[in-house]
Design a protein around this motif. Structure first.
Motif, PDB file in Angstrom:
ATOM      1  N   ARG A 170     -49.039 -47.736  12.382  1.00 55.76           N
ATOM      2  CA  ARG A 170     -50.314 -47.600  13.087  1.00 55.76           C
ATOM      3  C   ARG A 170     -51.221 -48.751  12.643  1.00 55.76           C
ATOM      4  N   ALA A 171     -52.383 -48.850  13.252  1.00 52.02           N
ATOM      5  CA  ALA A 171     -53.366 -49.831  12.806  1.00 52.02           C
ATOM      6  C   ALA A 171     -53.747 -49.522  11.361  1.00 52.02           C
ATOM      7  N   HIS A 172     -53.896 -50.579  10.555  1.00 54.33           N
ATOM      8  CA  HIS A 172     -54.270 -50.379   9.159  1.00 54.33           C
ATOM      9  C   HIS A 172     -54.678 -51.711   8.543  1.00 54.33           C
ATOM     10  N   ILE A 173     -55.240 -51.642   7.349  1.00 48.05           N
ATOM     11  CA  ILE A 173     -55.533 -52.825   6.555  1.00 48.05           C
ATOM     12  C   ILE A 173     -54.505 -52.909   5.436  1.00 48.05           C
ATOM     13  N   TYR A 174     -54.035 -54.130   5.208  1.00 49.82           N
ATOM     14  CA  TYR A 174     -52.997 -54.359   4.211  1.00 49.82           C
ATOM     15  C   TYR A 174     -53.434 -55.504   3.300  1.00 49.82           C
ATOM     16  N   LEU A 175     -53.424 -55.263   2.007  1.00 48.36           N
ATOM     17  CA  LEU A 175     -53.709 -56.305   1.029  1.00 48.36           C
ATOM     18  C   LEU A 175     -52.380 -56.940   0.631  1.00 48.36           C
ATOM     19  N   PHE A 176     -52.112 -58.125   1.162  1.00 51.58           N
ATOM     20  CA  PHE A 176     -50.815 -58.782   0.990  1.00 51.58           C
ATOM     21  C   PHE A 176     -50.739 -59.543  -0.338  1.00 51.58           C
ATOM     22  N   ILE A 177     -51.753 -60.345  -0.619  1.00 51.14           N
ATOM     23  CA  ILE A 177     -51.777 -61.149  -1.843  1.00 51.14           C
ATOM     24  C   ILE A 177     -53.142 -60.985  -2.497  1.00 51.14           C
ATOM     25  N   VAL A 178     -53.152 -60.800  -3.813  1.00 54.87           N
ATOM     26  CA  VAL A 178     -54.414 -60.797  -4.562  1.00 54.87           C
ATOM     27  C   VAL A 178     -54.115 -61.341  -5.961  1.00 54.87           C
ATOM     28  N   PHE A 179     -55.009 -62.158  -6.459  1.00 51.20           N
ATOM     29  CA  PHE A 179     -54.816 -62.733  -7.792  1.00 51.20           C
ATOM     30  C   PHE A 179     -56.171 -63.070  -8.398  1.00 51.20           C
ATOM     31  N   VAL A 180     -56.218 -63.015  -9.723  1.00 53.52           N
ATOM     32  CA  VAL A 180     -57.414 -63.363 -10.486  1.00 53.52           C
ATOM     33  C   VAL A 180     -56.985 -64.308 -11.598  1.00 53.52           C
ATOM     34  N   HIS A 181     -57.663 -65.434 -11.706  1.00 55.98           N
ATOM     35  CA  HIS A 181     -57.324 -66.415 -12.739  1.00 55.98           C
ATOM     36  C   HIS A 181     -57.539 -65.804 -14.122  1.00 55.98           C
ATOM     37  N   GLY A 230     -60.477 -66.325  -8.064  1.00 60.18           N
ATOM     38  CA  GLY A 230     -59.451 -65.447  -7.533  1.00 60.18           C
ATOM     39  C   GLY A 230     -59.393 -65.541  -6.028  1.00 60.18           C
ATOM     40  N   GLY A 231     -58.327 -64.996  -5.461  1.00 60.04           N
ATOM     41  CA  GLY A 231     -58.167 -65.035  -4.010  1.00 60.04           C
ATOM     42  C   GLY A 231     -57.511 -63.764  -3.508  1.00 60.04           C
ATOM     43  N   ALA A 232     -57.696 -63.498  -2.222  1.00 65.75           N
ATOM     44  CA  ALA A 232     -57.090 -62.319  -1.595  1.00 65.75           C
ATOM     45  C   ALA A 232     -56.746 -62.633  -0.148  1.00 65.75           C
ATOM     46  N   LEU A 233     -55.527 -62.285   0.231  1.00 61.70           N
ATOM     47  CA  LEU A 233     -55.083 -62.410   1.619  1.00 61.70           C
ATOM     48  C   LEU A 233     -54.940 -61.017   2.204  1.00 61.70           C
ATOM     49  N   TRP A 234     -55.774 -60.742   3.194  1.00 64.93           N
ATOM     50  CA  TRP A 234     -55.755 -59.468   3.905  1.00 64.93           C
ATOM     51  C   TRP A 234     -55.030 -59.619   5.231  1.00 64.93           C
ATOM     52  N   LYS A 235     -54.418 -58.531   5.677  1.00 65.08           N
ATOM     53  CA  LYS A 235     -53.895 -58.422   7.034  1.00 65.08           C
ATOM     54  C   LYS A 235     -54.628 -57.255   7.695  1.00 65.08           C
ATOM     55  N   VAL A 236     -55.463 -57.583   8.672  1.00 62.93           N
ATOM     56  CA  VAL A 236     -56.199 -56.558   9.407  1.00 62.93           C
ATOM     57  C   VAL A 236     -55.410 -56.276  10.678  1.00 62.93           C
ATOM     58  N   HIS A 237     -54.571 -55.269  10.610  1.00 62.89           N
ATOM     59  CA  HIS A 237     -53.678 -54.935  11.725  1.00 62.89           C
ATOM     60  C   HIS A 237     -54.396 -53.976  12.676  1.00 62.89           C
ATOM     61  N   ARG A 238     -54.775 -54.476  13.816  1.00 61.92           N
ATOM     62  CA  ARG A 238     -55.514 -53.660  14.786  1.00 61.92           C
ATOM     63  C   ARG A 238     -54.592 -52.854  15.689  1.00 61.92           C
ATOM     64  N   GLU A 239     -53.310 -53.019  15.495  1.00 64.06           N
ATOM     65  CA  GLU A 239     -52.305 -52.179  16.152  1.00 64.06           C
ATOM     66  C   GLU A 239     -51.099 -52.117  15.226  1.00 64.06           C
ATOM     67  N   ASN A 240     -50.130 -51.319  15.560  1.00 63.20           N
ATOM     68  CA  ASN A 240     -48.961 -51.133  14.715  1.00 63.20           C
ATOM     69  C   ASN A 240     -48.184 -52.449  14.584  1.00 63.20           C
ATOM     70  N   PRO A 241     -48.144 -53.061  13.393  1.00 61.11           N
ATOM     71  CA  PRO A 241     -47.439 -54.333  13.260  1.00 61.11           C
ATOM     72  C   PRO A 241     -45.928 -54.194  13.261  1.00 61.11           C
ATOM     73  N   PHE A 242     -45.443 -52.954  13.166  1.00 63.61           N
ATOM     74  CA  PHE A 242     -44.009 -52.727  13.105  1.00 63.61           C
ATOM     75  C   PHE A 242     -43.428 -52.316  14.457  1.00 63.61           C
ATOM     76  N   ALA A 243     -44.267 -52.289  15.502  1.00 66.57           N
ATOM     77  CA  ALA A 243     -43.772 -51.938  16.832  1.00 66.57           C
ATOM     78  C   ALA A 243     -42.800 -53.003  17.338  1.00 66.57           C
ATOM     79  N   ALA A 244     -43.106 -54.273  17.048  1.00 66.01           N
ATOM     80  CA  ALA A 244     -42.228 -55.383  17.405  1.00 66.01           C
ATOM     81  C   ALA A 244     -42.225 -56.364  16.232  1.00 66.01           C
ATOM     82  N   PRO A 245     -41.604 -55.979  15.130  1.00 61.37           N
ATOM     83  CA  PRO A 245     -41.689 -56.800  13.919  1.00 61.37           C
ATOM     84  C   PRO A 245     -40.988 -58.142  14.071  1.00 61.37           C
ATOM     85  N   GLU A 246     -41.553 -59.158  13.434  1.00 59.89           N
ATOM     86  CA  GLU A 246     -40.949 -60.476  13.405  1.00 59.89           C
ATOM     87  C   GLU A 246     -40.397 -60.737  12.003  1.00 59.89           C
ATOM     88  N   THR A 247     -39.222 -61.316  11.942  1.00 58.04           N
ATOM     89  CA  THR A 247     -38.610 -61.652  10.664  1.00 58.04           C
ATOM     90  C   THR A 247     -38.829 -63.127  10.387  1.00 58.04           C
TER      91      THR A 247
END
Length: 240
Positions: free
Chosen positions: A132-143, A83-100
């Motif tokens: 705000r700063a937060h942890i986000y679990l973007f992708i997770v999967f288990v075979h 299995g795999g997991a992609l985390w985003k460890v946002h140490r500041e607000n990622p939506f303050a200047a969001p990129e598309t």
């Protein structure tokens, strides 16, 4: 059999991670997967091309995103990725200047427009609730061969500990398959949303991707730092 949580090797692991991810989301089939990792065409060659494209793109995303942190669970007897997991460890607000991001994995036609709308709708609830700063679990999967053996719990336990160590809230979007696990681990349901892009004049390309994906439902889930809901619960639930 020992299933061990490890940090990935970015230079070598993405082809195997992408293959495991495809095999995981194909059993059972989850239509929303096509939005993020489409297979263009039919047959084994089209599928292999899709896996290769996914591996290349995942590596590119990881390389250029300082918030990105990938993990894998490995069967130490066979060295296979369970299995795999992609985390985003946002140490500041990622939506303050969001990129598309440009949706390069779809051709430049109305199918891309459909996916752009779907991705915007997918991120909108978290953009409202997680300023705000937060942890986000973007992708997770288990075979499929490794389900019900604690693989998902290994990922989740790591994320909970990391969030608590940093005093960060923890957010994720849940499918119907994952919600019971998250609720059992102290996550609260924040918002349900049905993702169904619309247009006034859908052409054949729009209809093609719409038929493959269809409306799909996610739940935004949240666990505050330390699992301490308290007054935070009302504040998060009332945020627009």
């Amino acid at each position: 059999m020992t299933l061990e949580l490890q940090e990935i090797e970015p230079e070598t692991d993405f082809p195997a991670l992408a293959r495991c991810m495809f095999e995981s989301y194909e059993d059972p089939p989850q239509k929303f997967f096509h939005v993020f990792f489409p297979t263009h065409g039919i047959g084994e060659k089209a599928r292999e091309n899709a896996i290769h494209e996914a591996a290349t793109r995942l590596k590119l995303w990881h390389t250029h995103d300082p918030s990105s942190y990938w993990q894998k669970v490995v069967d130490t007897e066979t060295d296979k990725i369970a299995g795999g997991a992609l985390w985003k460890v946002h140490r500041e607000n990622p939506f303050a200047a969001p990129e598309t991001p440009e949706v390069t994995w779809f051709p430049n036609d109305s199918s891309r427009t459909y996916v752009e709308q779907a991705l915007q709708a997918h991120s909108a609830p978290r953009a409202r609730k997680a300023q705000r700063a937060h942890i986000y679990l973007f992708i997770v999967f288990v075979h499929p061969n490794y389900r019900r053996q604690g693989v998902g719990s290994q990922f989740l336990n790591w994320g909970i500990k990391k969030a608590d160590d940093l005093l960060y809230d923890f957010f994720l979007e849940s499918t119907p398959y994952g919600r019971p696990l998250y609720e059992a681990n102290g996550f609260a349901y924040v918002e349900e949303y049905v993702n169904h892009p619309q247009t006034d004049n859908p052409d054949d390309k729009w209809k093609e991707v719409e038929n493959k994906v269809g409306p799909f439902t996610f739940w935004l889930m949240w666990r505050p730092a330390g699992g301490d809901f308290g007054e935070k619960t009302i504040k998060v639930l009332e945020e627009n």
